[in-house]
Design a protein around this motif. Sequence first.
Motif, PDB file in Angstrom:
ATOM      1  N   VAL A  32       0.536  -1.464   0.098  1.00 35.10           N
ATOM      2  CA  VAL A  32      -0.049  -0.354   0.052  1.00 35.10           C
ATOM      3  C   VAL A  32       0.666   1.550   0.364  1.00 35.10           C
ATOM      4  CG1 VAL A  32      -2.153   1.454   1.279  1.00 35.10           C
ATOM      5  CG2 VAL A  32      -1.237  -1.087   1.196  1.00 35.10           C
ATOM      6  N   TRP A  33       0.580   1.569  -1.371  1.00 33.47           N
ATOM      7  CA  TRP A  33       1.408   3.173  -0.967  1.00 33.47           C
ATOM      8  C   TRP A  33       0.209   4.551  -1.023  1.00 33.47           C
ATOM      9  CZ3 TRP A  33       6.943   4.276  -1.991  1.00 33.47           C
ATOM     10  CH2 TRP A  33       7.198   3.267  -1.896  1.00 33.47           C
ATOM     11  N   GLU A  34       1.152   5.420  -1.151  1.00 34.18           N
ATOM     12  CA  GLU A  34       0.364   6.859  -0.815  1.00 34.18           C
ATOM     13  C   GLU A  34       0.125   7.412  -2.182  1.00 34.18           C
ATOM     14  OE1 GLU A  34      -1.812   9.706   2.528  1.00 34.18           O
ATOM     15  OE2 GLU A  34       0.319  10.084   1.994  1.00 34.18           O
ATOM     16  N   LEU A  35      -0.585   7.535  -2.880  1.00 31.19           N
ATOM     17  CA  LEU A  35      -0.547   8.669  -4.213  1.00 31.19           C
ATOM     18  C   LEU A  35      -0.747   9.954  -3.457  1.00 31.19           C
ATOM     19  CD1 LEU A  35      -1.147   8.185  -7.669  1.00 31.19           C
ATOM     20  CD2 LEU A  35      -1.374  10.565  -6.916  1.00 31.19           C
ATOM     21  N   THR A  36       0.069  10.634  -3.754  1.00 32.55           N
ATOM     22  CA  THR A  36       0.364  12.762  -3.620  1.00 32.55           C
ATOM     23  C   THR A  36       0.870  13.357  -4.629  1.00 32.55           C
ATOM     24  OG1 THR A  36       2.287  12.964  -2.204  1.00 32.55           O
ATOM     25  CG2 THR A  36       0.986  11.564  -1.407  1.00 32.55           C
ATOM     26  N   ARG A  37       0.644  14.756  -4.241  1.00 29.28           N
ATOM     27  CA  ARG A  37       0.585  15.955  -5.472  1.00 29.28           C
ATOM     28  C   ARG A  37       0.236  15.273  -6.755  1.00 29.28           C
ATOM     29  NH1 ARG A  37       0.472  17.218  -1.056  1.00 29.28           N
ATOM     30  NH2 ARG A  37       2.100  18.862   0.052  1.00 29.28           N
ATOM     31  N   TYR A  38      -0.880  14.888  -6.885  1.00 28.43           N
ATOM     32  CA  TYR A  38      -1.046  14.454  -8.486  1.00 28.43           C
ATOM     33  C   TYR A  38      -1.640  15.661  -8.985  1.00 28.43           C
ATOM     34  CZ  TYR A  38      -4.003  12.766 -12.440  1.00 28.43           C
ATOM     35  OH  TYR A  38      -4.222  12.987 -14.058  1.00 28.43           O
ATOM     36  N   ALA A  39      -1.054  16.192 -10.885  1.00 31.09           N
ATOM     37  CA  ALA A  39      -0.516  17.843 -10.777  1.00 31.09           C
ATOM     38  C   ALA A  39      -0.620  17.753 -12.129  1.00 31.09           C
ATOM     39  CB  ALA A  39       0.275  18.365 -10.852  1.00 31.09           C
ATOM     40  N   VAL A  40      -1.380  18.605 -12.906  1.00 32.47           N
ATOM     41  CA  VAL A  40      -1.344  18.508 -14.675  1.00 32.47           C
ATOM     42  C   VAL A  40      -0.922  19.817 -14.557  1.00 32.47           C
ATOM     43  CG1 VAL A  40      -2.707  17.891 -17.301  1.00 32.47           C
ATOM     44  CG2 VAL A  40      -2.127  16.218 -15.069  1.00 32.47           C
ATOM     45  N   ALA A  41      -0.107  20.044 -15.212  1.00 30.67           N
ATOM     46  CA  ALA A  41       0.312  21.586 -16.153  1.00 30.67           C
ATOM     47  C   ALA A  41      -0.558  22.034 -16.761  1.00 30.67           C
ATOM     48  CB  ALA A  41       2.244  21.272 -16.411  1.00 30.67           C
ATOM     49  N   PRO A  42      -0.788  23.547 -16.621  1.00 31.42           N
ATOM     50  CA  PRO A  42      -2.033  24.268 -17.491  1.00 31.42           C
ATOM     51  C   PRO A  42      -1.863  23.801 -18.781  1.00 31.42           C
ATOM     52  CG  PRO A  42      -1.038  25.655 -15.168  1.00 31.42           C
ATOM     53  CD  PRO A  42      -0.049  23.955 -15.744  1.00 31.42           C
TER      54      PRO A  42
END
Length: 212
Positions: free
Chosen positions: A97-107
């Motif tokens: 089990v891992w935590e997925l964080t800071r998912y981001a797509v540039a504008p």
Amino acid sequence: MLFSLTTQELMERPDLWEAVHRLRHRIFVEEMGWADLDRPDGLEIDQFDHEEAEHHLVIRNGELAGYQRMLPTTRPHLLTDVLSDLCEGRSPSGPNVWELTRYAVAPGFRDGKRGVSTVGTELIAGFVEWGLKRNVNQVIIEFEPMWVLRALQLHFLAKPLGYQRTYGNQQVVATLLTFTEHTLEVVRQRRNHFLPVLNRGYPGQLGLRQAS
């Protein structure tokens, strides 16, 4: 392609390191209103950028187009130390089990339908590929409630871990996503792209457009 780098590997490439933390500041501080993360230098850095974190970068035409960070749940992470009010009961943990964080797509890369860009689906395919190679089959993610339905449509088993809360200008719910090889097949079908997205090594220098 998506590149997976450790924190140490990311720090060895100052151009990538700065691009990652500037994108995180732009998305999570400037767009989402997470004021506690604000820094005068315009870089978003926190205590979880440690040696066991894994950073996933999508590079398009010499630019950082997308990013997400993976954190092991065998040590303190966002849900246990910062967003604990999102979880009712004990937080799932373990080597799978891992935590997925800071998912981001540039504008500049937010194309696609129903709010999911091609870069965004590459990030999704990337963490599933990455997980299956490591005997990881579950991720904890804190996202907007509408993403629970989207996850189910991609054949993740999605289990909310608590009630939704407001952070910045967003409603957020902590969710445990379970995935299999079948999930990866469905994600690839939805993307209409069937080759692996994970790449080895480093991307080229940012700012240098690559031949198409």
